[in-house]
Design an enzyme around this catalytic site. Sequence first.
Site, PDB file in Angstrom:
ATOM      1  N   ASP A  10       6.306  -2.410   7.240  1.00 56.30           N
ATOM      2  CA  ASP A  10       5.515  -2.147   8.706  1.00 56.30           C
ATOM      3  C   ASP A  10       6.092  -3.037   9.731  1.00 56.30           C
ATOM      4  O   ASP A  10       5.505  -4.010  10.201  1.00 56.30           O
ATOM      5  CB  ASP A  10       4.025  -2.328   8.375  1.00 56.30           C
ATOM      6  N   ASP A  15       8.580  -9.078   8.520  1.00 57.56           N
ATOM      7  CA  ASP A  15       9.357  -7.664   7.894  1.00 57.56           C
ATOM      8  C   ASP A  15      10.786  -7.821   8.447  1.00 57.56           C
ATOM      9  O   ASP A  15      11.572  -7.521   7.519  1.00 57.56           O
ATOM     10  CB  ASP A  15       8.858  -6.339   8.234  1.00 57.56           C
ATOM     11  N   VAL A 129       5.900  -4.525   1.608  1.00 56.32           N
ATOM     12  CA  VAL A 129       5.431  -5.696   2.369  1.00 56.32           C
ATOM     13  C   VAL A 129       4.661  -5.141   3.470  1.00 56.32           C
ATOM     14  O   VAL A 129       4.410  -6.143   4.483  1.00 56.32           O
ATOM     15  CB  VAL A 129       6.618  -6.527   2.688  1.00 56.32           C
ATOM     16  N   HIS A 248       5.746 -14.329   5.857  1.00 57.25           N
ATOM     17  CA  HIS A 248       5.129 -13.941   4.479  1.00 57.25           C
ATOM     18  C   HIS A 248       6.224 -12.858   3.905  1.00 57.25           C
ATOM     19  O   HIS A 248       6.549 -13.238   2.554  1.00 57.25           O
ATOM     20  CB  HIS A 248       3.861 -12.953   4.779  1.00 57.25           C
TER      21      HIS A 248
END
Length: 316
Positions: A10, A15, A129, A248
């Site tokens: 996303d 990302d 993710v 992340h």
Amino acid sequence: MARRLILDVDTGTDDAVAIMHAALHPDLELLGVTTVSGNVGLANTTDNTLRVLDVIGRSDMPVYAGLAHPIARRGFPGQKHYERDTARDMHGTSLPLPEARSQAQDVTAVEYLLETLRSATEQLTLVPVGPLSNIATVLAIDPSLVDAVDELVVMGGAHAHGNVTASAEFNIWADPEAAAMVFSAGFERLTLVPLDATHQALVTRANCAAMAALGTPAGAAAADLITRRIDAYSAGSGISATDAAPVHDAVCTAYLVRPDIVSTQHVHVTVDTESTLTVGRTVMDTRPNATGTPNAHVAFSAHAATLVAELTNTFS
């Protein structure tokens, strides 16, 4: 042999770093990228993905747009991290990269995943993710496709504390029914990388300066995007460190080539889909006398130095 994978994203700033890492690492064979609504709406997650791949010279990578909403909810109510396009917004609606030159494929993400997994002669790795809407939809159509996946590596969830609510991390909260379906699907191996791990793998401003100094498109883009994250976290006090931020999703792609980046525990994980206070919480049974069958290898810690070295080496 390079590890064959599909990224489901996303695309916001973290990302983007994961996409660059997976698309450029010599030991990873990125087959395609599927997009889902999450950090921003589907049109922007797809456009952002194309921008990232174009800027690093991987316009050849096929991108497939997926679900524009959760599988069971519309306009999910609840608390947000931040107001869009403010100082606390670490993503922005559109990434600060040149406009995309390439285009998404006409085939949808769900169609692509179904066809690719059904025709695979060897198992593939899936790395979602973002919200798990695409993956859950594929499993709803054909549950047997779990057998085509050697490992599902999920960025999401939290044990100690959430980020969108006190209990829930955004990716799981954004489509809790999808997450519940995925965790109960019976994958051969499911590795979960929650906030507990990613908040330990912080990237600093000094690390960003080193990436920018590489003189490569990926190094420059990563430095700019991670710096934006650092600025947003500093404005919102989302972590207890200064001049640093978690990236992340990149921890998941780094894990594929450096499994030692995280330390995991095999536990039973369920997702709350009912309580107004804790909807989207990943309930991880870490009790010594836990009774549920373990279904996820949960990363409770991660190593920042390993992540930074992996990203810097790849982007050089």
